[in-house]
Design an enzyme around this catalytic site. Structure first.
Site, mmCIF file in Angstrom:
data_model
loop_
_atom_site.group_PDB
_atom_site.id
_atom_site.type_symbol
_atom_site.label_atom_id
_atom_site.label_comp_id
_atom_site.label_asym_id
_atom_site.label_seq_id
_atom_site.Cartn_x
_atom_site.Cartn_y
_atom_site.Cartn_z
ATOM 1 N N LEU A 178 0.817 -1.213 0.000
ATOM 2 C CA LEU A 178 0.000 0.000 0.000
ATOM 3 C C LEU A 178 0.850 1.262 0.000
ATOM 4 O O LEU A 178 1.909 1.320 0.621
ATOM 5 C CB LEU A 178 -0.924 -0.003 1.225
ATOM 6 C CG LEU A 178 -1.886 -1.196 1.332
ATOM 7 C CD1 LEU A 178 -2.757 -1.055 2.574
ATOM 8 C CD2 LEU A 178 -2.752 -1.351 0.088
ATOM 9 N N HIS A 203 -3.367 4.379 -2.457
ATOM 10 C CA HIS A 203 -4.374 3.485 -1.850
ATOM 11 C C HIS A 203 -5.049 4.183 -0.667
ATOM 12 O O HIS A 203 -6.269 4.107 -0.508
ATOM 13 C CB HIS A 203 -3.709 2.209 -1.316
ATOM 14 C CG HIS A 203 -3.149 1.307 -2.368
ATOM 15 N ND1 HIS A 203 -1.812 1.029 -2.466
ATOM 16 C CD2 HIS A 203 -3.758 0.600 -3.357
ATOM 17 C CE1 HIS A 203 -1.611 0.184 -3.464
ATOM 18 N NE2 HIS A 203 -2.765 -0.084 -4.027
#
Ligand code: PAF
Length: 281
Positions: free
Chosen positions: A33, A37
């Site tokens: 991530l 994100h």
């Protein structure tokens, strides 16, 4: 944050949220991530009572074994990041939990969207994406699902799938998140060598210049100019550049005043394939 790896338990948990009239926002990811994100998750938090994030590196959407094997996996750090922004639920299934003993894609017809751009270079990719996204929608049953516009073709394909399969949810496309030097955020950026990372901002710089040129020049001339930018380059290899209609994703030869266009690009930085796009009009 509640973490589930079994779909049965996640479904059970979410059905009780639904009974309490809570709305569910969903952000499917393949992990590693980054701020891009997190921006999707924050958007989801503004509109929904519960936000579910999934982390699943989906084997059926990879057409390159090395890309799948080397896809960055940073689960511990991902969990820390998700906790830091108060994400409610994380779903991290195994391949077996999703596919049982048949790791294969369903075949989809996305009315031709799947044959453009990425579809020409990544065989079976969108069948893999359709298969996993449909399966995850079935498990999570979200009210709204969030996708980044870096994968603009994927976003249009998922909207098409929702429309064709009459799935009951909304799809929200969110702006591309960029590093300070303009490089579009991507989990694959972590795999770039120092040299390739330094060279990669040329991709967005080229898109921005192409956008300016498109105001006065024909698409074909803009394409030639972009090809020349990369011909001179030792570290970046252009795979494709195209100016396409936002809806059909078909490459255009001339402009029409009532249409919306985007420029799309795919570039190899060493072994790492990077994509990006920019709105033109
Ligand atoms: O965009 C991605 O990260 C993936 O394609 C998705 C939507 C999570 C499906 O595996």
């Amino acid at each position: 944050m509640d973490i589930f790896s079994k779909k049965k338990l996640l479904k059970y948990y979410l059905s009780s949220c639904k009974k309490d009239n809570k709305t569910i926002g969903f952000v499917p990811t393949m992990g590693a991530l980054h701020q891009g994100h997190l921006s999707l998750i924050k958007k989801a938090q503004q509109k929904n009572d519960i936000v579910v994030v999934s982390i699943f590196v989906n084997p059926t959407q990879f057409n390159n074994v090395e890309d799948l094997e080397k896809y960055p996996k940073t689960l511990e750090n991902d969990i820390k990041l998700l906790k830091s922004i108060n994400c409610n639920v994380l779903f991290t299934p195994t391949v077996n939990e999703i596919y049982a003993d048949k790791v294969i894609s369903e075949k989809f017809n996305f009315d031709g969207l799947e044959h453009q751009m990425e579809g020409k270079f990544r065989e079976g990719h969108f069948d893999g994406v359709g298969t996993i996204v449909k399966a995850l929608f079935n498990i999570v049953k979200p009210d709204i699902a969030y996708f980044g516009q870096k994968d603009f073709q994927q976003l249009q394909i998922i909207k098409k799938m929702v429309e064709k399969h009459q799935l009951k949810l909304k799809i929200k496309g969110c702006p591309i998140f960029r590093e300070n030097d303009g490089l579009a955020m991507s989990s694959r950026n972590a795999r770039l060598t120092k040299e390739h990372r330094k060279a990669a901002p040329l991709i967005y710089k080229t898109l921005k210049k192409a956008k300016k040129k498109f105001r006065k020049k024909k698409p074909e001339k803009v394409l030639k100019w972009v090809q020349n930018q990369f011909k001179k380059h030792d570290l970046l290899e252009l795979e494709y550049f195209t100016i396409a209609d936002e809806k059909s994703l078909e490459t255009i030869k001339s402009k029409e005043s009532d249409k919306k266009y985007r420029a799309f690009i795919a570039v190899f930085a060493g072994k790492i394939r990077l994509i990006d796009n920019i709105k033109l009009k």
